[in-house]
Design a protein around this motif. Sequence first.
Motif, short mmCIF file in Angstrom:
data_model
loop_
_atom_site.label_atom_id
_atom_site.label_comp_id
_atom_site.label_asym_id
_atom_site.label_seq_id
_atom_site.Cartn_x
_atom_site.Cartn_y
_atom_site.Cartn_z
N HIS A 24 0.83 -1.21 0.00
CA HIS A 24 0.00 0.00 0.00
C HIS A 24 0.87 1.26 0.00
N LEU A 25 1.87 1.25 0.90
CA LEU A 25 2.75 2.42 0.99
C LEU A 25 3.51 2.65 -0.30
N VAL A 42 1.39 4.61 -2.61
CA VAL A 42 1.25 5.99 -2.13
C VAL A 42 2.54 6.76 -2.38
N TYR A 43 3.66 6.13 -2.07
CA TYR A 43 4.94 6.85 -2.19
C TYR A 43 5.36 7.02 -3.64
N GLU A 92 -3.38 8.47 4.46
CA GLU A 92 -2.86 7.49 3.49
C GLU A 92 -1.70 6.68 4.07
N THR A 93 -0.87 7.33 4.87
CA THR A 93 0.33 6.65 5.37
C THR A 93 0.25 6.30 6.85
N LYS A 151 -9.17 2.10 7.16
CA LYS A 151 -9.70 1.37 6.01
C LYS A 151 -10.63 0.22 6.39
#
Lengths: 286, 801
Positions: free
Chosen positions: A270-271, A274-275, B664-665, B796
């Motif tokens: 997931h990261l 995003v990154y 998000e993170t 989530k």
Amino acid sequence: MIPSKFDYYSPATLQEALSLLSEYGDDAKVLAGGQSLVSLLKLRLASPRCLVDLGSIGNLSYIHEDGADNLLIGAMTRYAEIAESKLIAEKCPLLRQTALVVGDVQVRNRGTLGGSLAHADPAGDMPAAILALKADLKATGPKRDRWIKSEDFFLGMYATALEANEILTEVRVPVLNDRQSAYLKAARRPSDFAMVGIAVCLKRAKNGTCEDVGLGVTGITDKPYRPQHVEAKLRGQKLDPAAIGAVAQSITEGIDVNGNIHASPEFRAHLAGVYLSRAIQAAIGS
Amino acid sequence: MMDFDKLFVTRDWFGKPVRRNEDVKFVKGEATYVDDIDMNCAHVAFLRSIFAHARLKKIDTSRAEALKGVLAVITGPEVAEVTKPLPARAITRPARQYVMATGKVRYQGEPIAAVVAEDRYIAEDALELIDVEYEPLQPVMRIEDALKPDAPLLFEEAGSNTLLDDTMEHGDYEKACREADMVLKETFRVHRYSSTPLENWAIIARHDKGTDSFTVWANDQQPGRSMTTVCGTLQIPTHNLRLIVPESGGGFGIKLAIWPYIVILCLLSRKVDKPIKWIQTRREHLLGGTHAPDGIVEIEMPVKKDGTFLGLSVKDYQNDGSFIHTAGIYGLIKFATMVGQYTIKATRMEVLSIATNKGPTVQNRGVGKPTMTFALERMVDIAAKKLGIDPAEIRFRNFVKPEQMPYTTPSGEIYESGDYPECLRKGLALGEYDQCKKQQAELRKQGRYIGVGISTGVEPGTSNLGYYYTSSGVPEYMGSGEGAIVGVDYDGNINVMIGSVDTGQGHATVIGQVISDMLGITPDRVRVDNTLDSFISPYIGHSGCYSNKFNDVDLGAVIKATEKVRARIFTLAAHMLKADVSNLKLGDGHVHVTNDSGKKVSFKDIAALAYKKITLLPEGMEPGLKEIAYYRNPYAKLPNKQNFNVQLTHSNSCHVVTVEVDIETGFVKFLKYVIIHDCGNQINPAIVEGMAIGSTVHGLGATFLEEFVYDDNGQLLTTTFMDYLKPVAATVPHFEMGHHYSPCPTSLLGSKSAGEGGAIGSLAAVANAVEDALSPFDVKVTSLPLTPEKVVKAIKETKVI
């Protein structure tokens, strides 16, 4: 620090170092800046019979141009020197952007570019930049030098294409004009190893679409890698958040994603998406 | 509190932010720690269990003993033959354990054998030559697993993994539930973390063959007690142990548990002809030297619709790992101030100490209060949300009011002073609470998530050591006290020794300030020897540097000794000046005659009479000018479950925090961090501020980063600072501090504890802020640490952190 017993050599020339490696083979470890190896020695996770310290070999630390649109960087060049180099800031800012976030001040003052690459930590920062830049690495052996492409260099966890009797002596980075770049990493603390690190080196066409892009990914799997399928998908694309987002999640496609106590494989994947988005946007804004 | 007009002759130093006088040597590396003591020592290394739970079938040390340079080896079974088992204090079930593993090992890292060799390298090499035959047993790591009826037992003789299960009830809790409009319930979990002082445990032991006695240098935080535990375990008279505590590089509680290793080193030192040294490595420290327990806190809170908290019931499960000496004490500390800053009238607390195959636990900064405050202050926010009352407002409605001070809680804890509403008012103002809430609404429209959190906490100090025995009922220690020696030397300067060795707090500076104002001199003339020597120093069973007792009983002893010295100075001066004592006053290092301008005598001249020209002393007067005094806090009650004060001073603080969560993170950024602290009179405000910030950073470490993680086999995965993450400068917010001053009526200087507040209040403040930020996603925070992964997952999927 209470390591196992080892013999310590501090050769004055590369030739001497190479002959020690030929003599000891796998029983020898090359010591560059010591920022990774010494920790392993301390915990007795590595117990080499002999250490070959490159610190006394004078001509392995340099940054200059070769006259053929390449930057040549000696393997013993320290992160701090990369971060401070005007030449690098001008010709290849991605290296500076990456070197600035490696570890902490102490690590950057001691750790070396070559040491980082040859150690091949799966979460090392510099490998991501080297991959995104499509650099070449010079392996010096007892008889000859050979050049290894960065994408062929990292073979697995702490494993590289170097032979036991070879030393990584130089990194050759192509100087490319009109590039924008960024290195972003997700780490629990700024000084930590990357849970995910993404290096982007981007060329945009006049209309803003992606003309060319190099990517390097670290922290995700057993080795840093260059996701060429993502690069291909991005080429020719408009670089708005929606378009990047559509591509971003494929960065871990086909990759066996690692997990540890700081991030599970799912979270790391997931990261990574995003990154990637954020790194591309940061490059555009750079 | 004393009358300062009588206590002080000047007010030049007390209450001033005097620069710490001890720091130069520390920053220059010139302090003498145990490892700096060079006595041609042999070196010790420990063989530690690789399993979390296993029977020890056989230990063969012959190959190690044969290694060149090895001087002696000792094993757990050999130690057990010549020592008594560990004394337990708080637990009620029988559990037998020795300072070294014998029969079986109960955690990964438990010492099985120790080697003395000419150097540490050889000693470590020798460990690899010791052959251990294990029969692995199923490890029990989690509280839930330990409680299963068929769970393997850590201590077979206990018949259960629950070594303490005691319920304390005060007030009518059932009635509170009947009268409540609703009874809120929630379960909270706090993970395992610890303190990591720069200097780990360090010991030198030397055996004197002629007298069969021992001299030990160790960075022990509670040497007064260690004298008896070490000698009791070794079965030697206490005068055969000389314990010396030199400078100590940080303590935070965990150096209270060094004494079992002192026992082992004493035994080893008997086997060799030279002093032996052991310096704990960081890995050894993280493995088992030591932790704060992880735990589960089940809370029930009967409340009225108007927000009144009628009662509080807590079932506290404490995962104490495998160290029976301190097992159970965290729950008993939580119990003491479980009502926090609120007028809750009816309480019930069930304290459970659970044995597992995790590492040993011992007192760690705040001892249970961080967990209790996290659970309570989270519960308060949950109540506020449920009842539709603002989190600040619901606190105001329930606070103990300043006019109720001194306030006695249902269980007998006495809050002697404090103004909780005023501290929160200051916190809300400095934290711009209302503006932040407005900004929150604005930013949400832009997809940014900020949240504001409040936490208030009581920060107790000066432990009444009778609390250890609340459940077991046989008190060996009671109350709290300390001893000090204050003397005037030849030059008229002041030398001080005290039973507590500073571990970084700045004791020498503060003592210098107090004595200077008492004697009319300057602090550069006061030297505090930061060492305890059991043959020289004043000490009692409570002596040591822990539980925030310094500002109370330690300074109490210094003041009492200084008063004695001052009286002697006056007597000698009166003799020398041929004046009446009532006509004398102190100033500039002299005694002056008040009614005769110019007539005076210096401390140096007085000292000359006391030490050298002793023939001139008045008839019957002893030579010398040095006094010893002991002081105890006079308000400690006797151990009694129904009415007991576990701690004797109570500071308080409030934290108001604004954070932004990257949804998000999962990373959390601080936008504002406000601390309002009230520790009564501040002797040195600069030191108080440093402590408030330092302890808050420790709390933030626990909230976000620090966690001992075990796998299912009981292997600790966080044995280096690469994985056990400490806060670093870049992760720390800018703190804004405010102070309130409610002098403590029960300590001589009106001062109260200052070293733990931030470690207590910060966890809940941040958790409340994060939950507030994530309220659009209905995320509830019931556990720590707030890792990026947990935050994202809760947003989530799970809705719960």
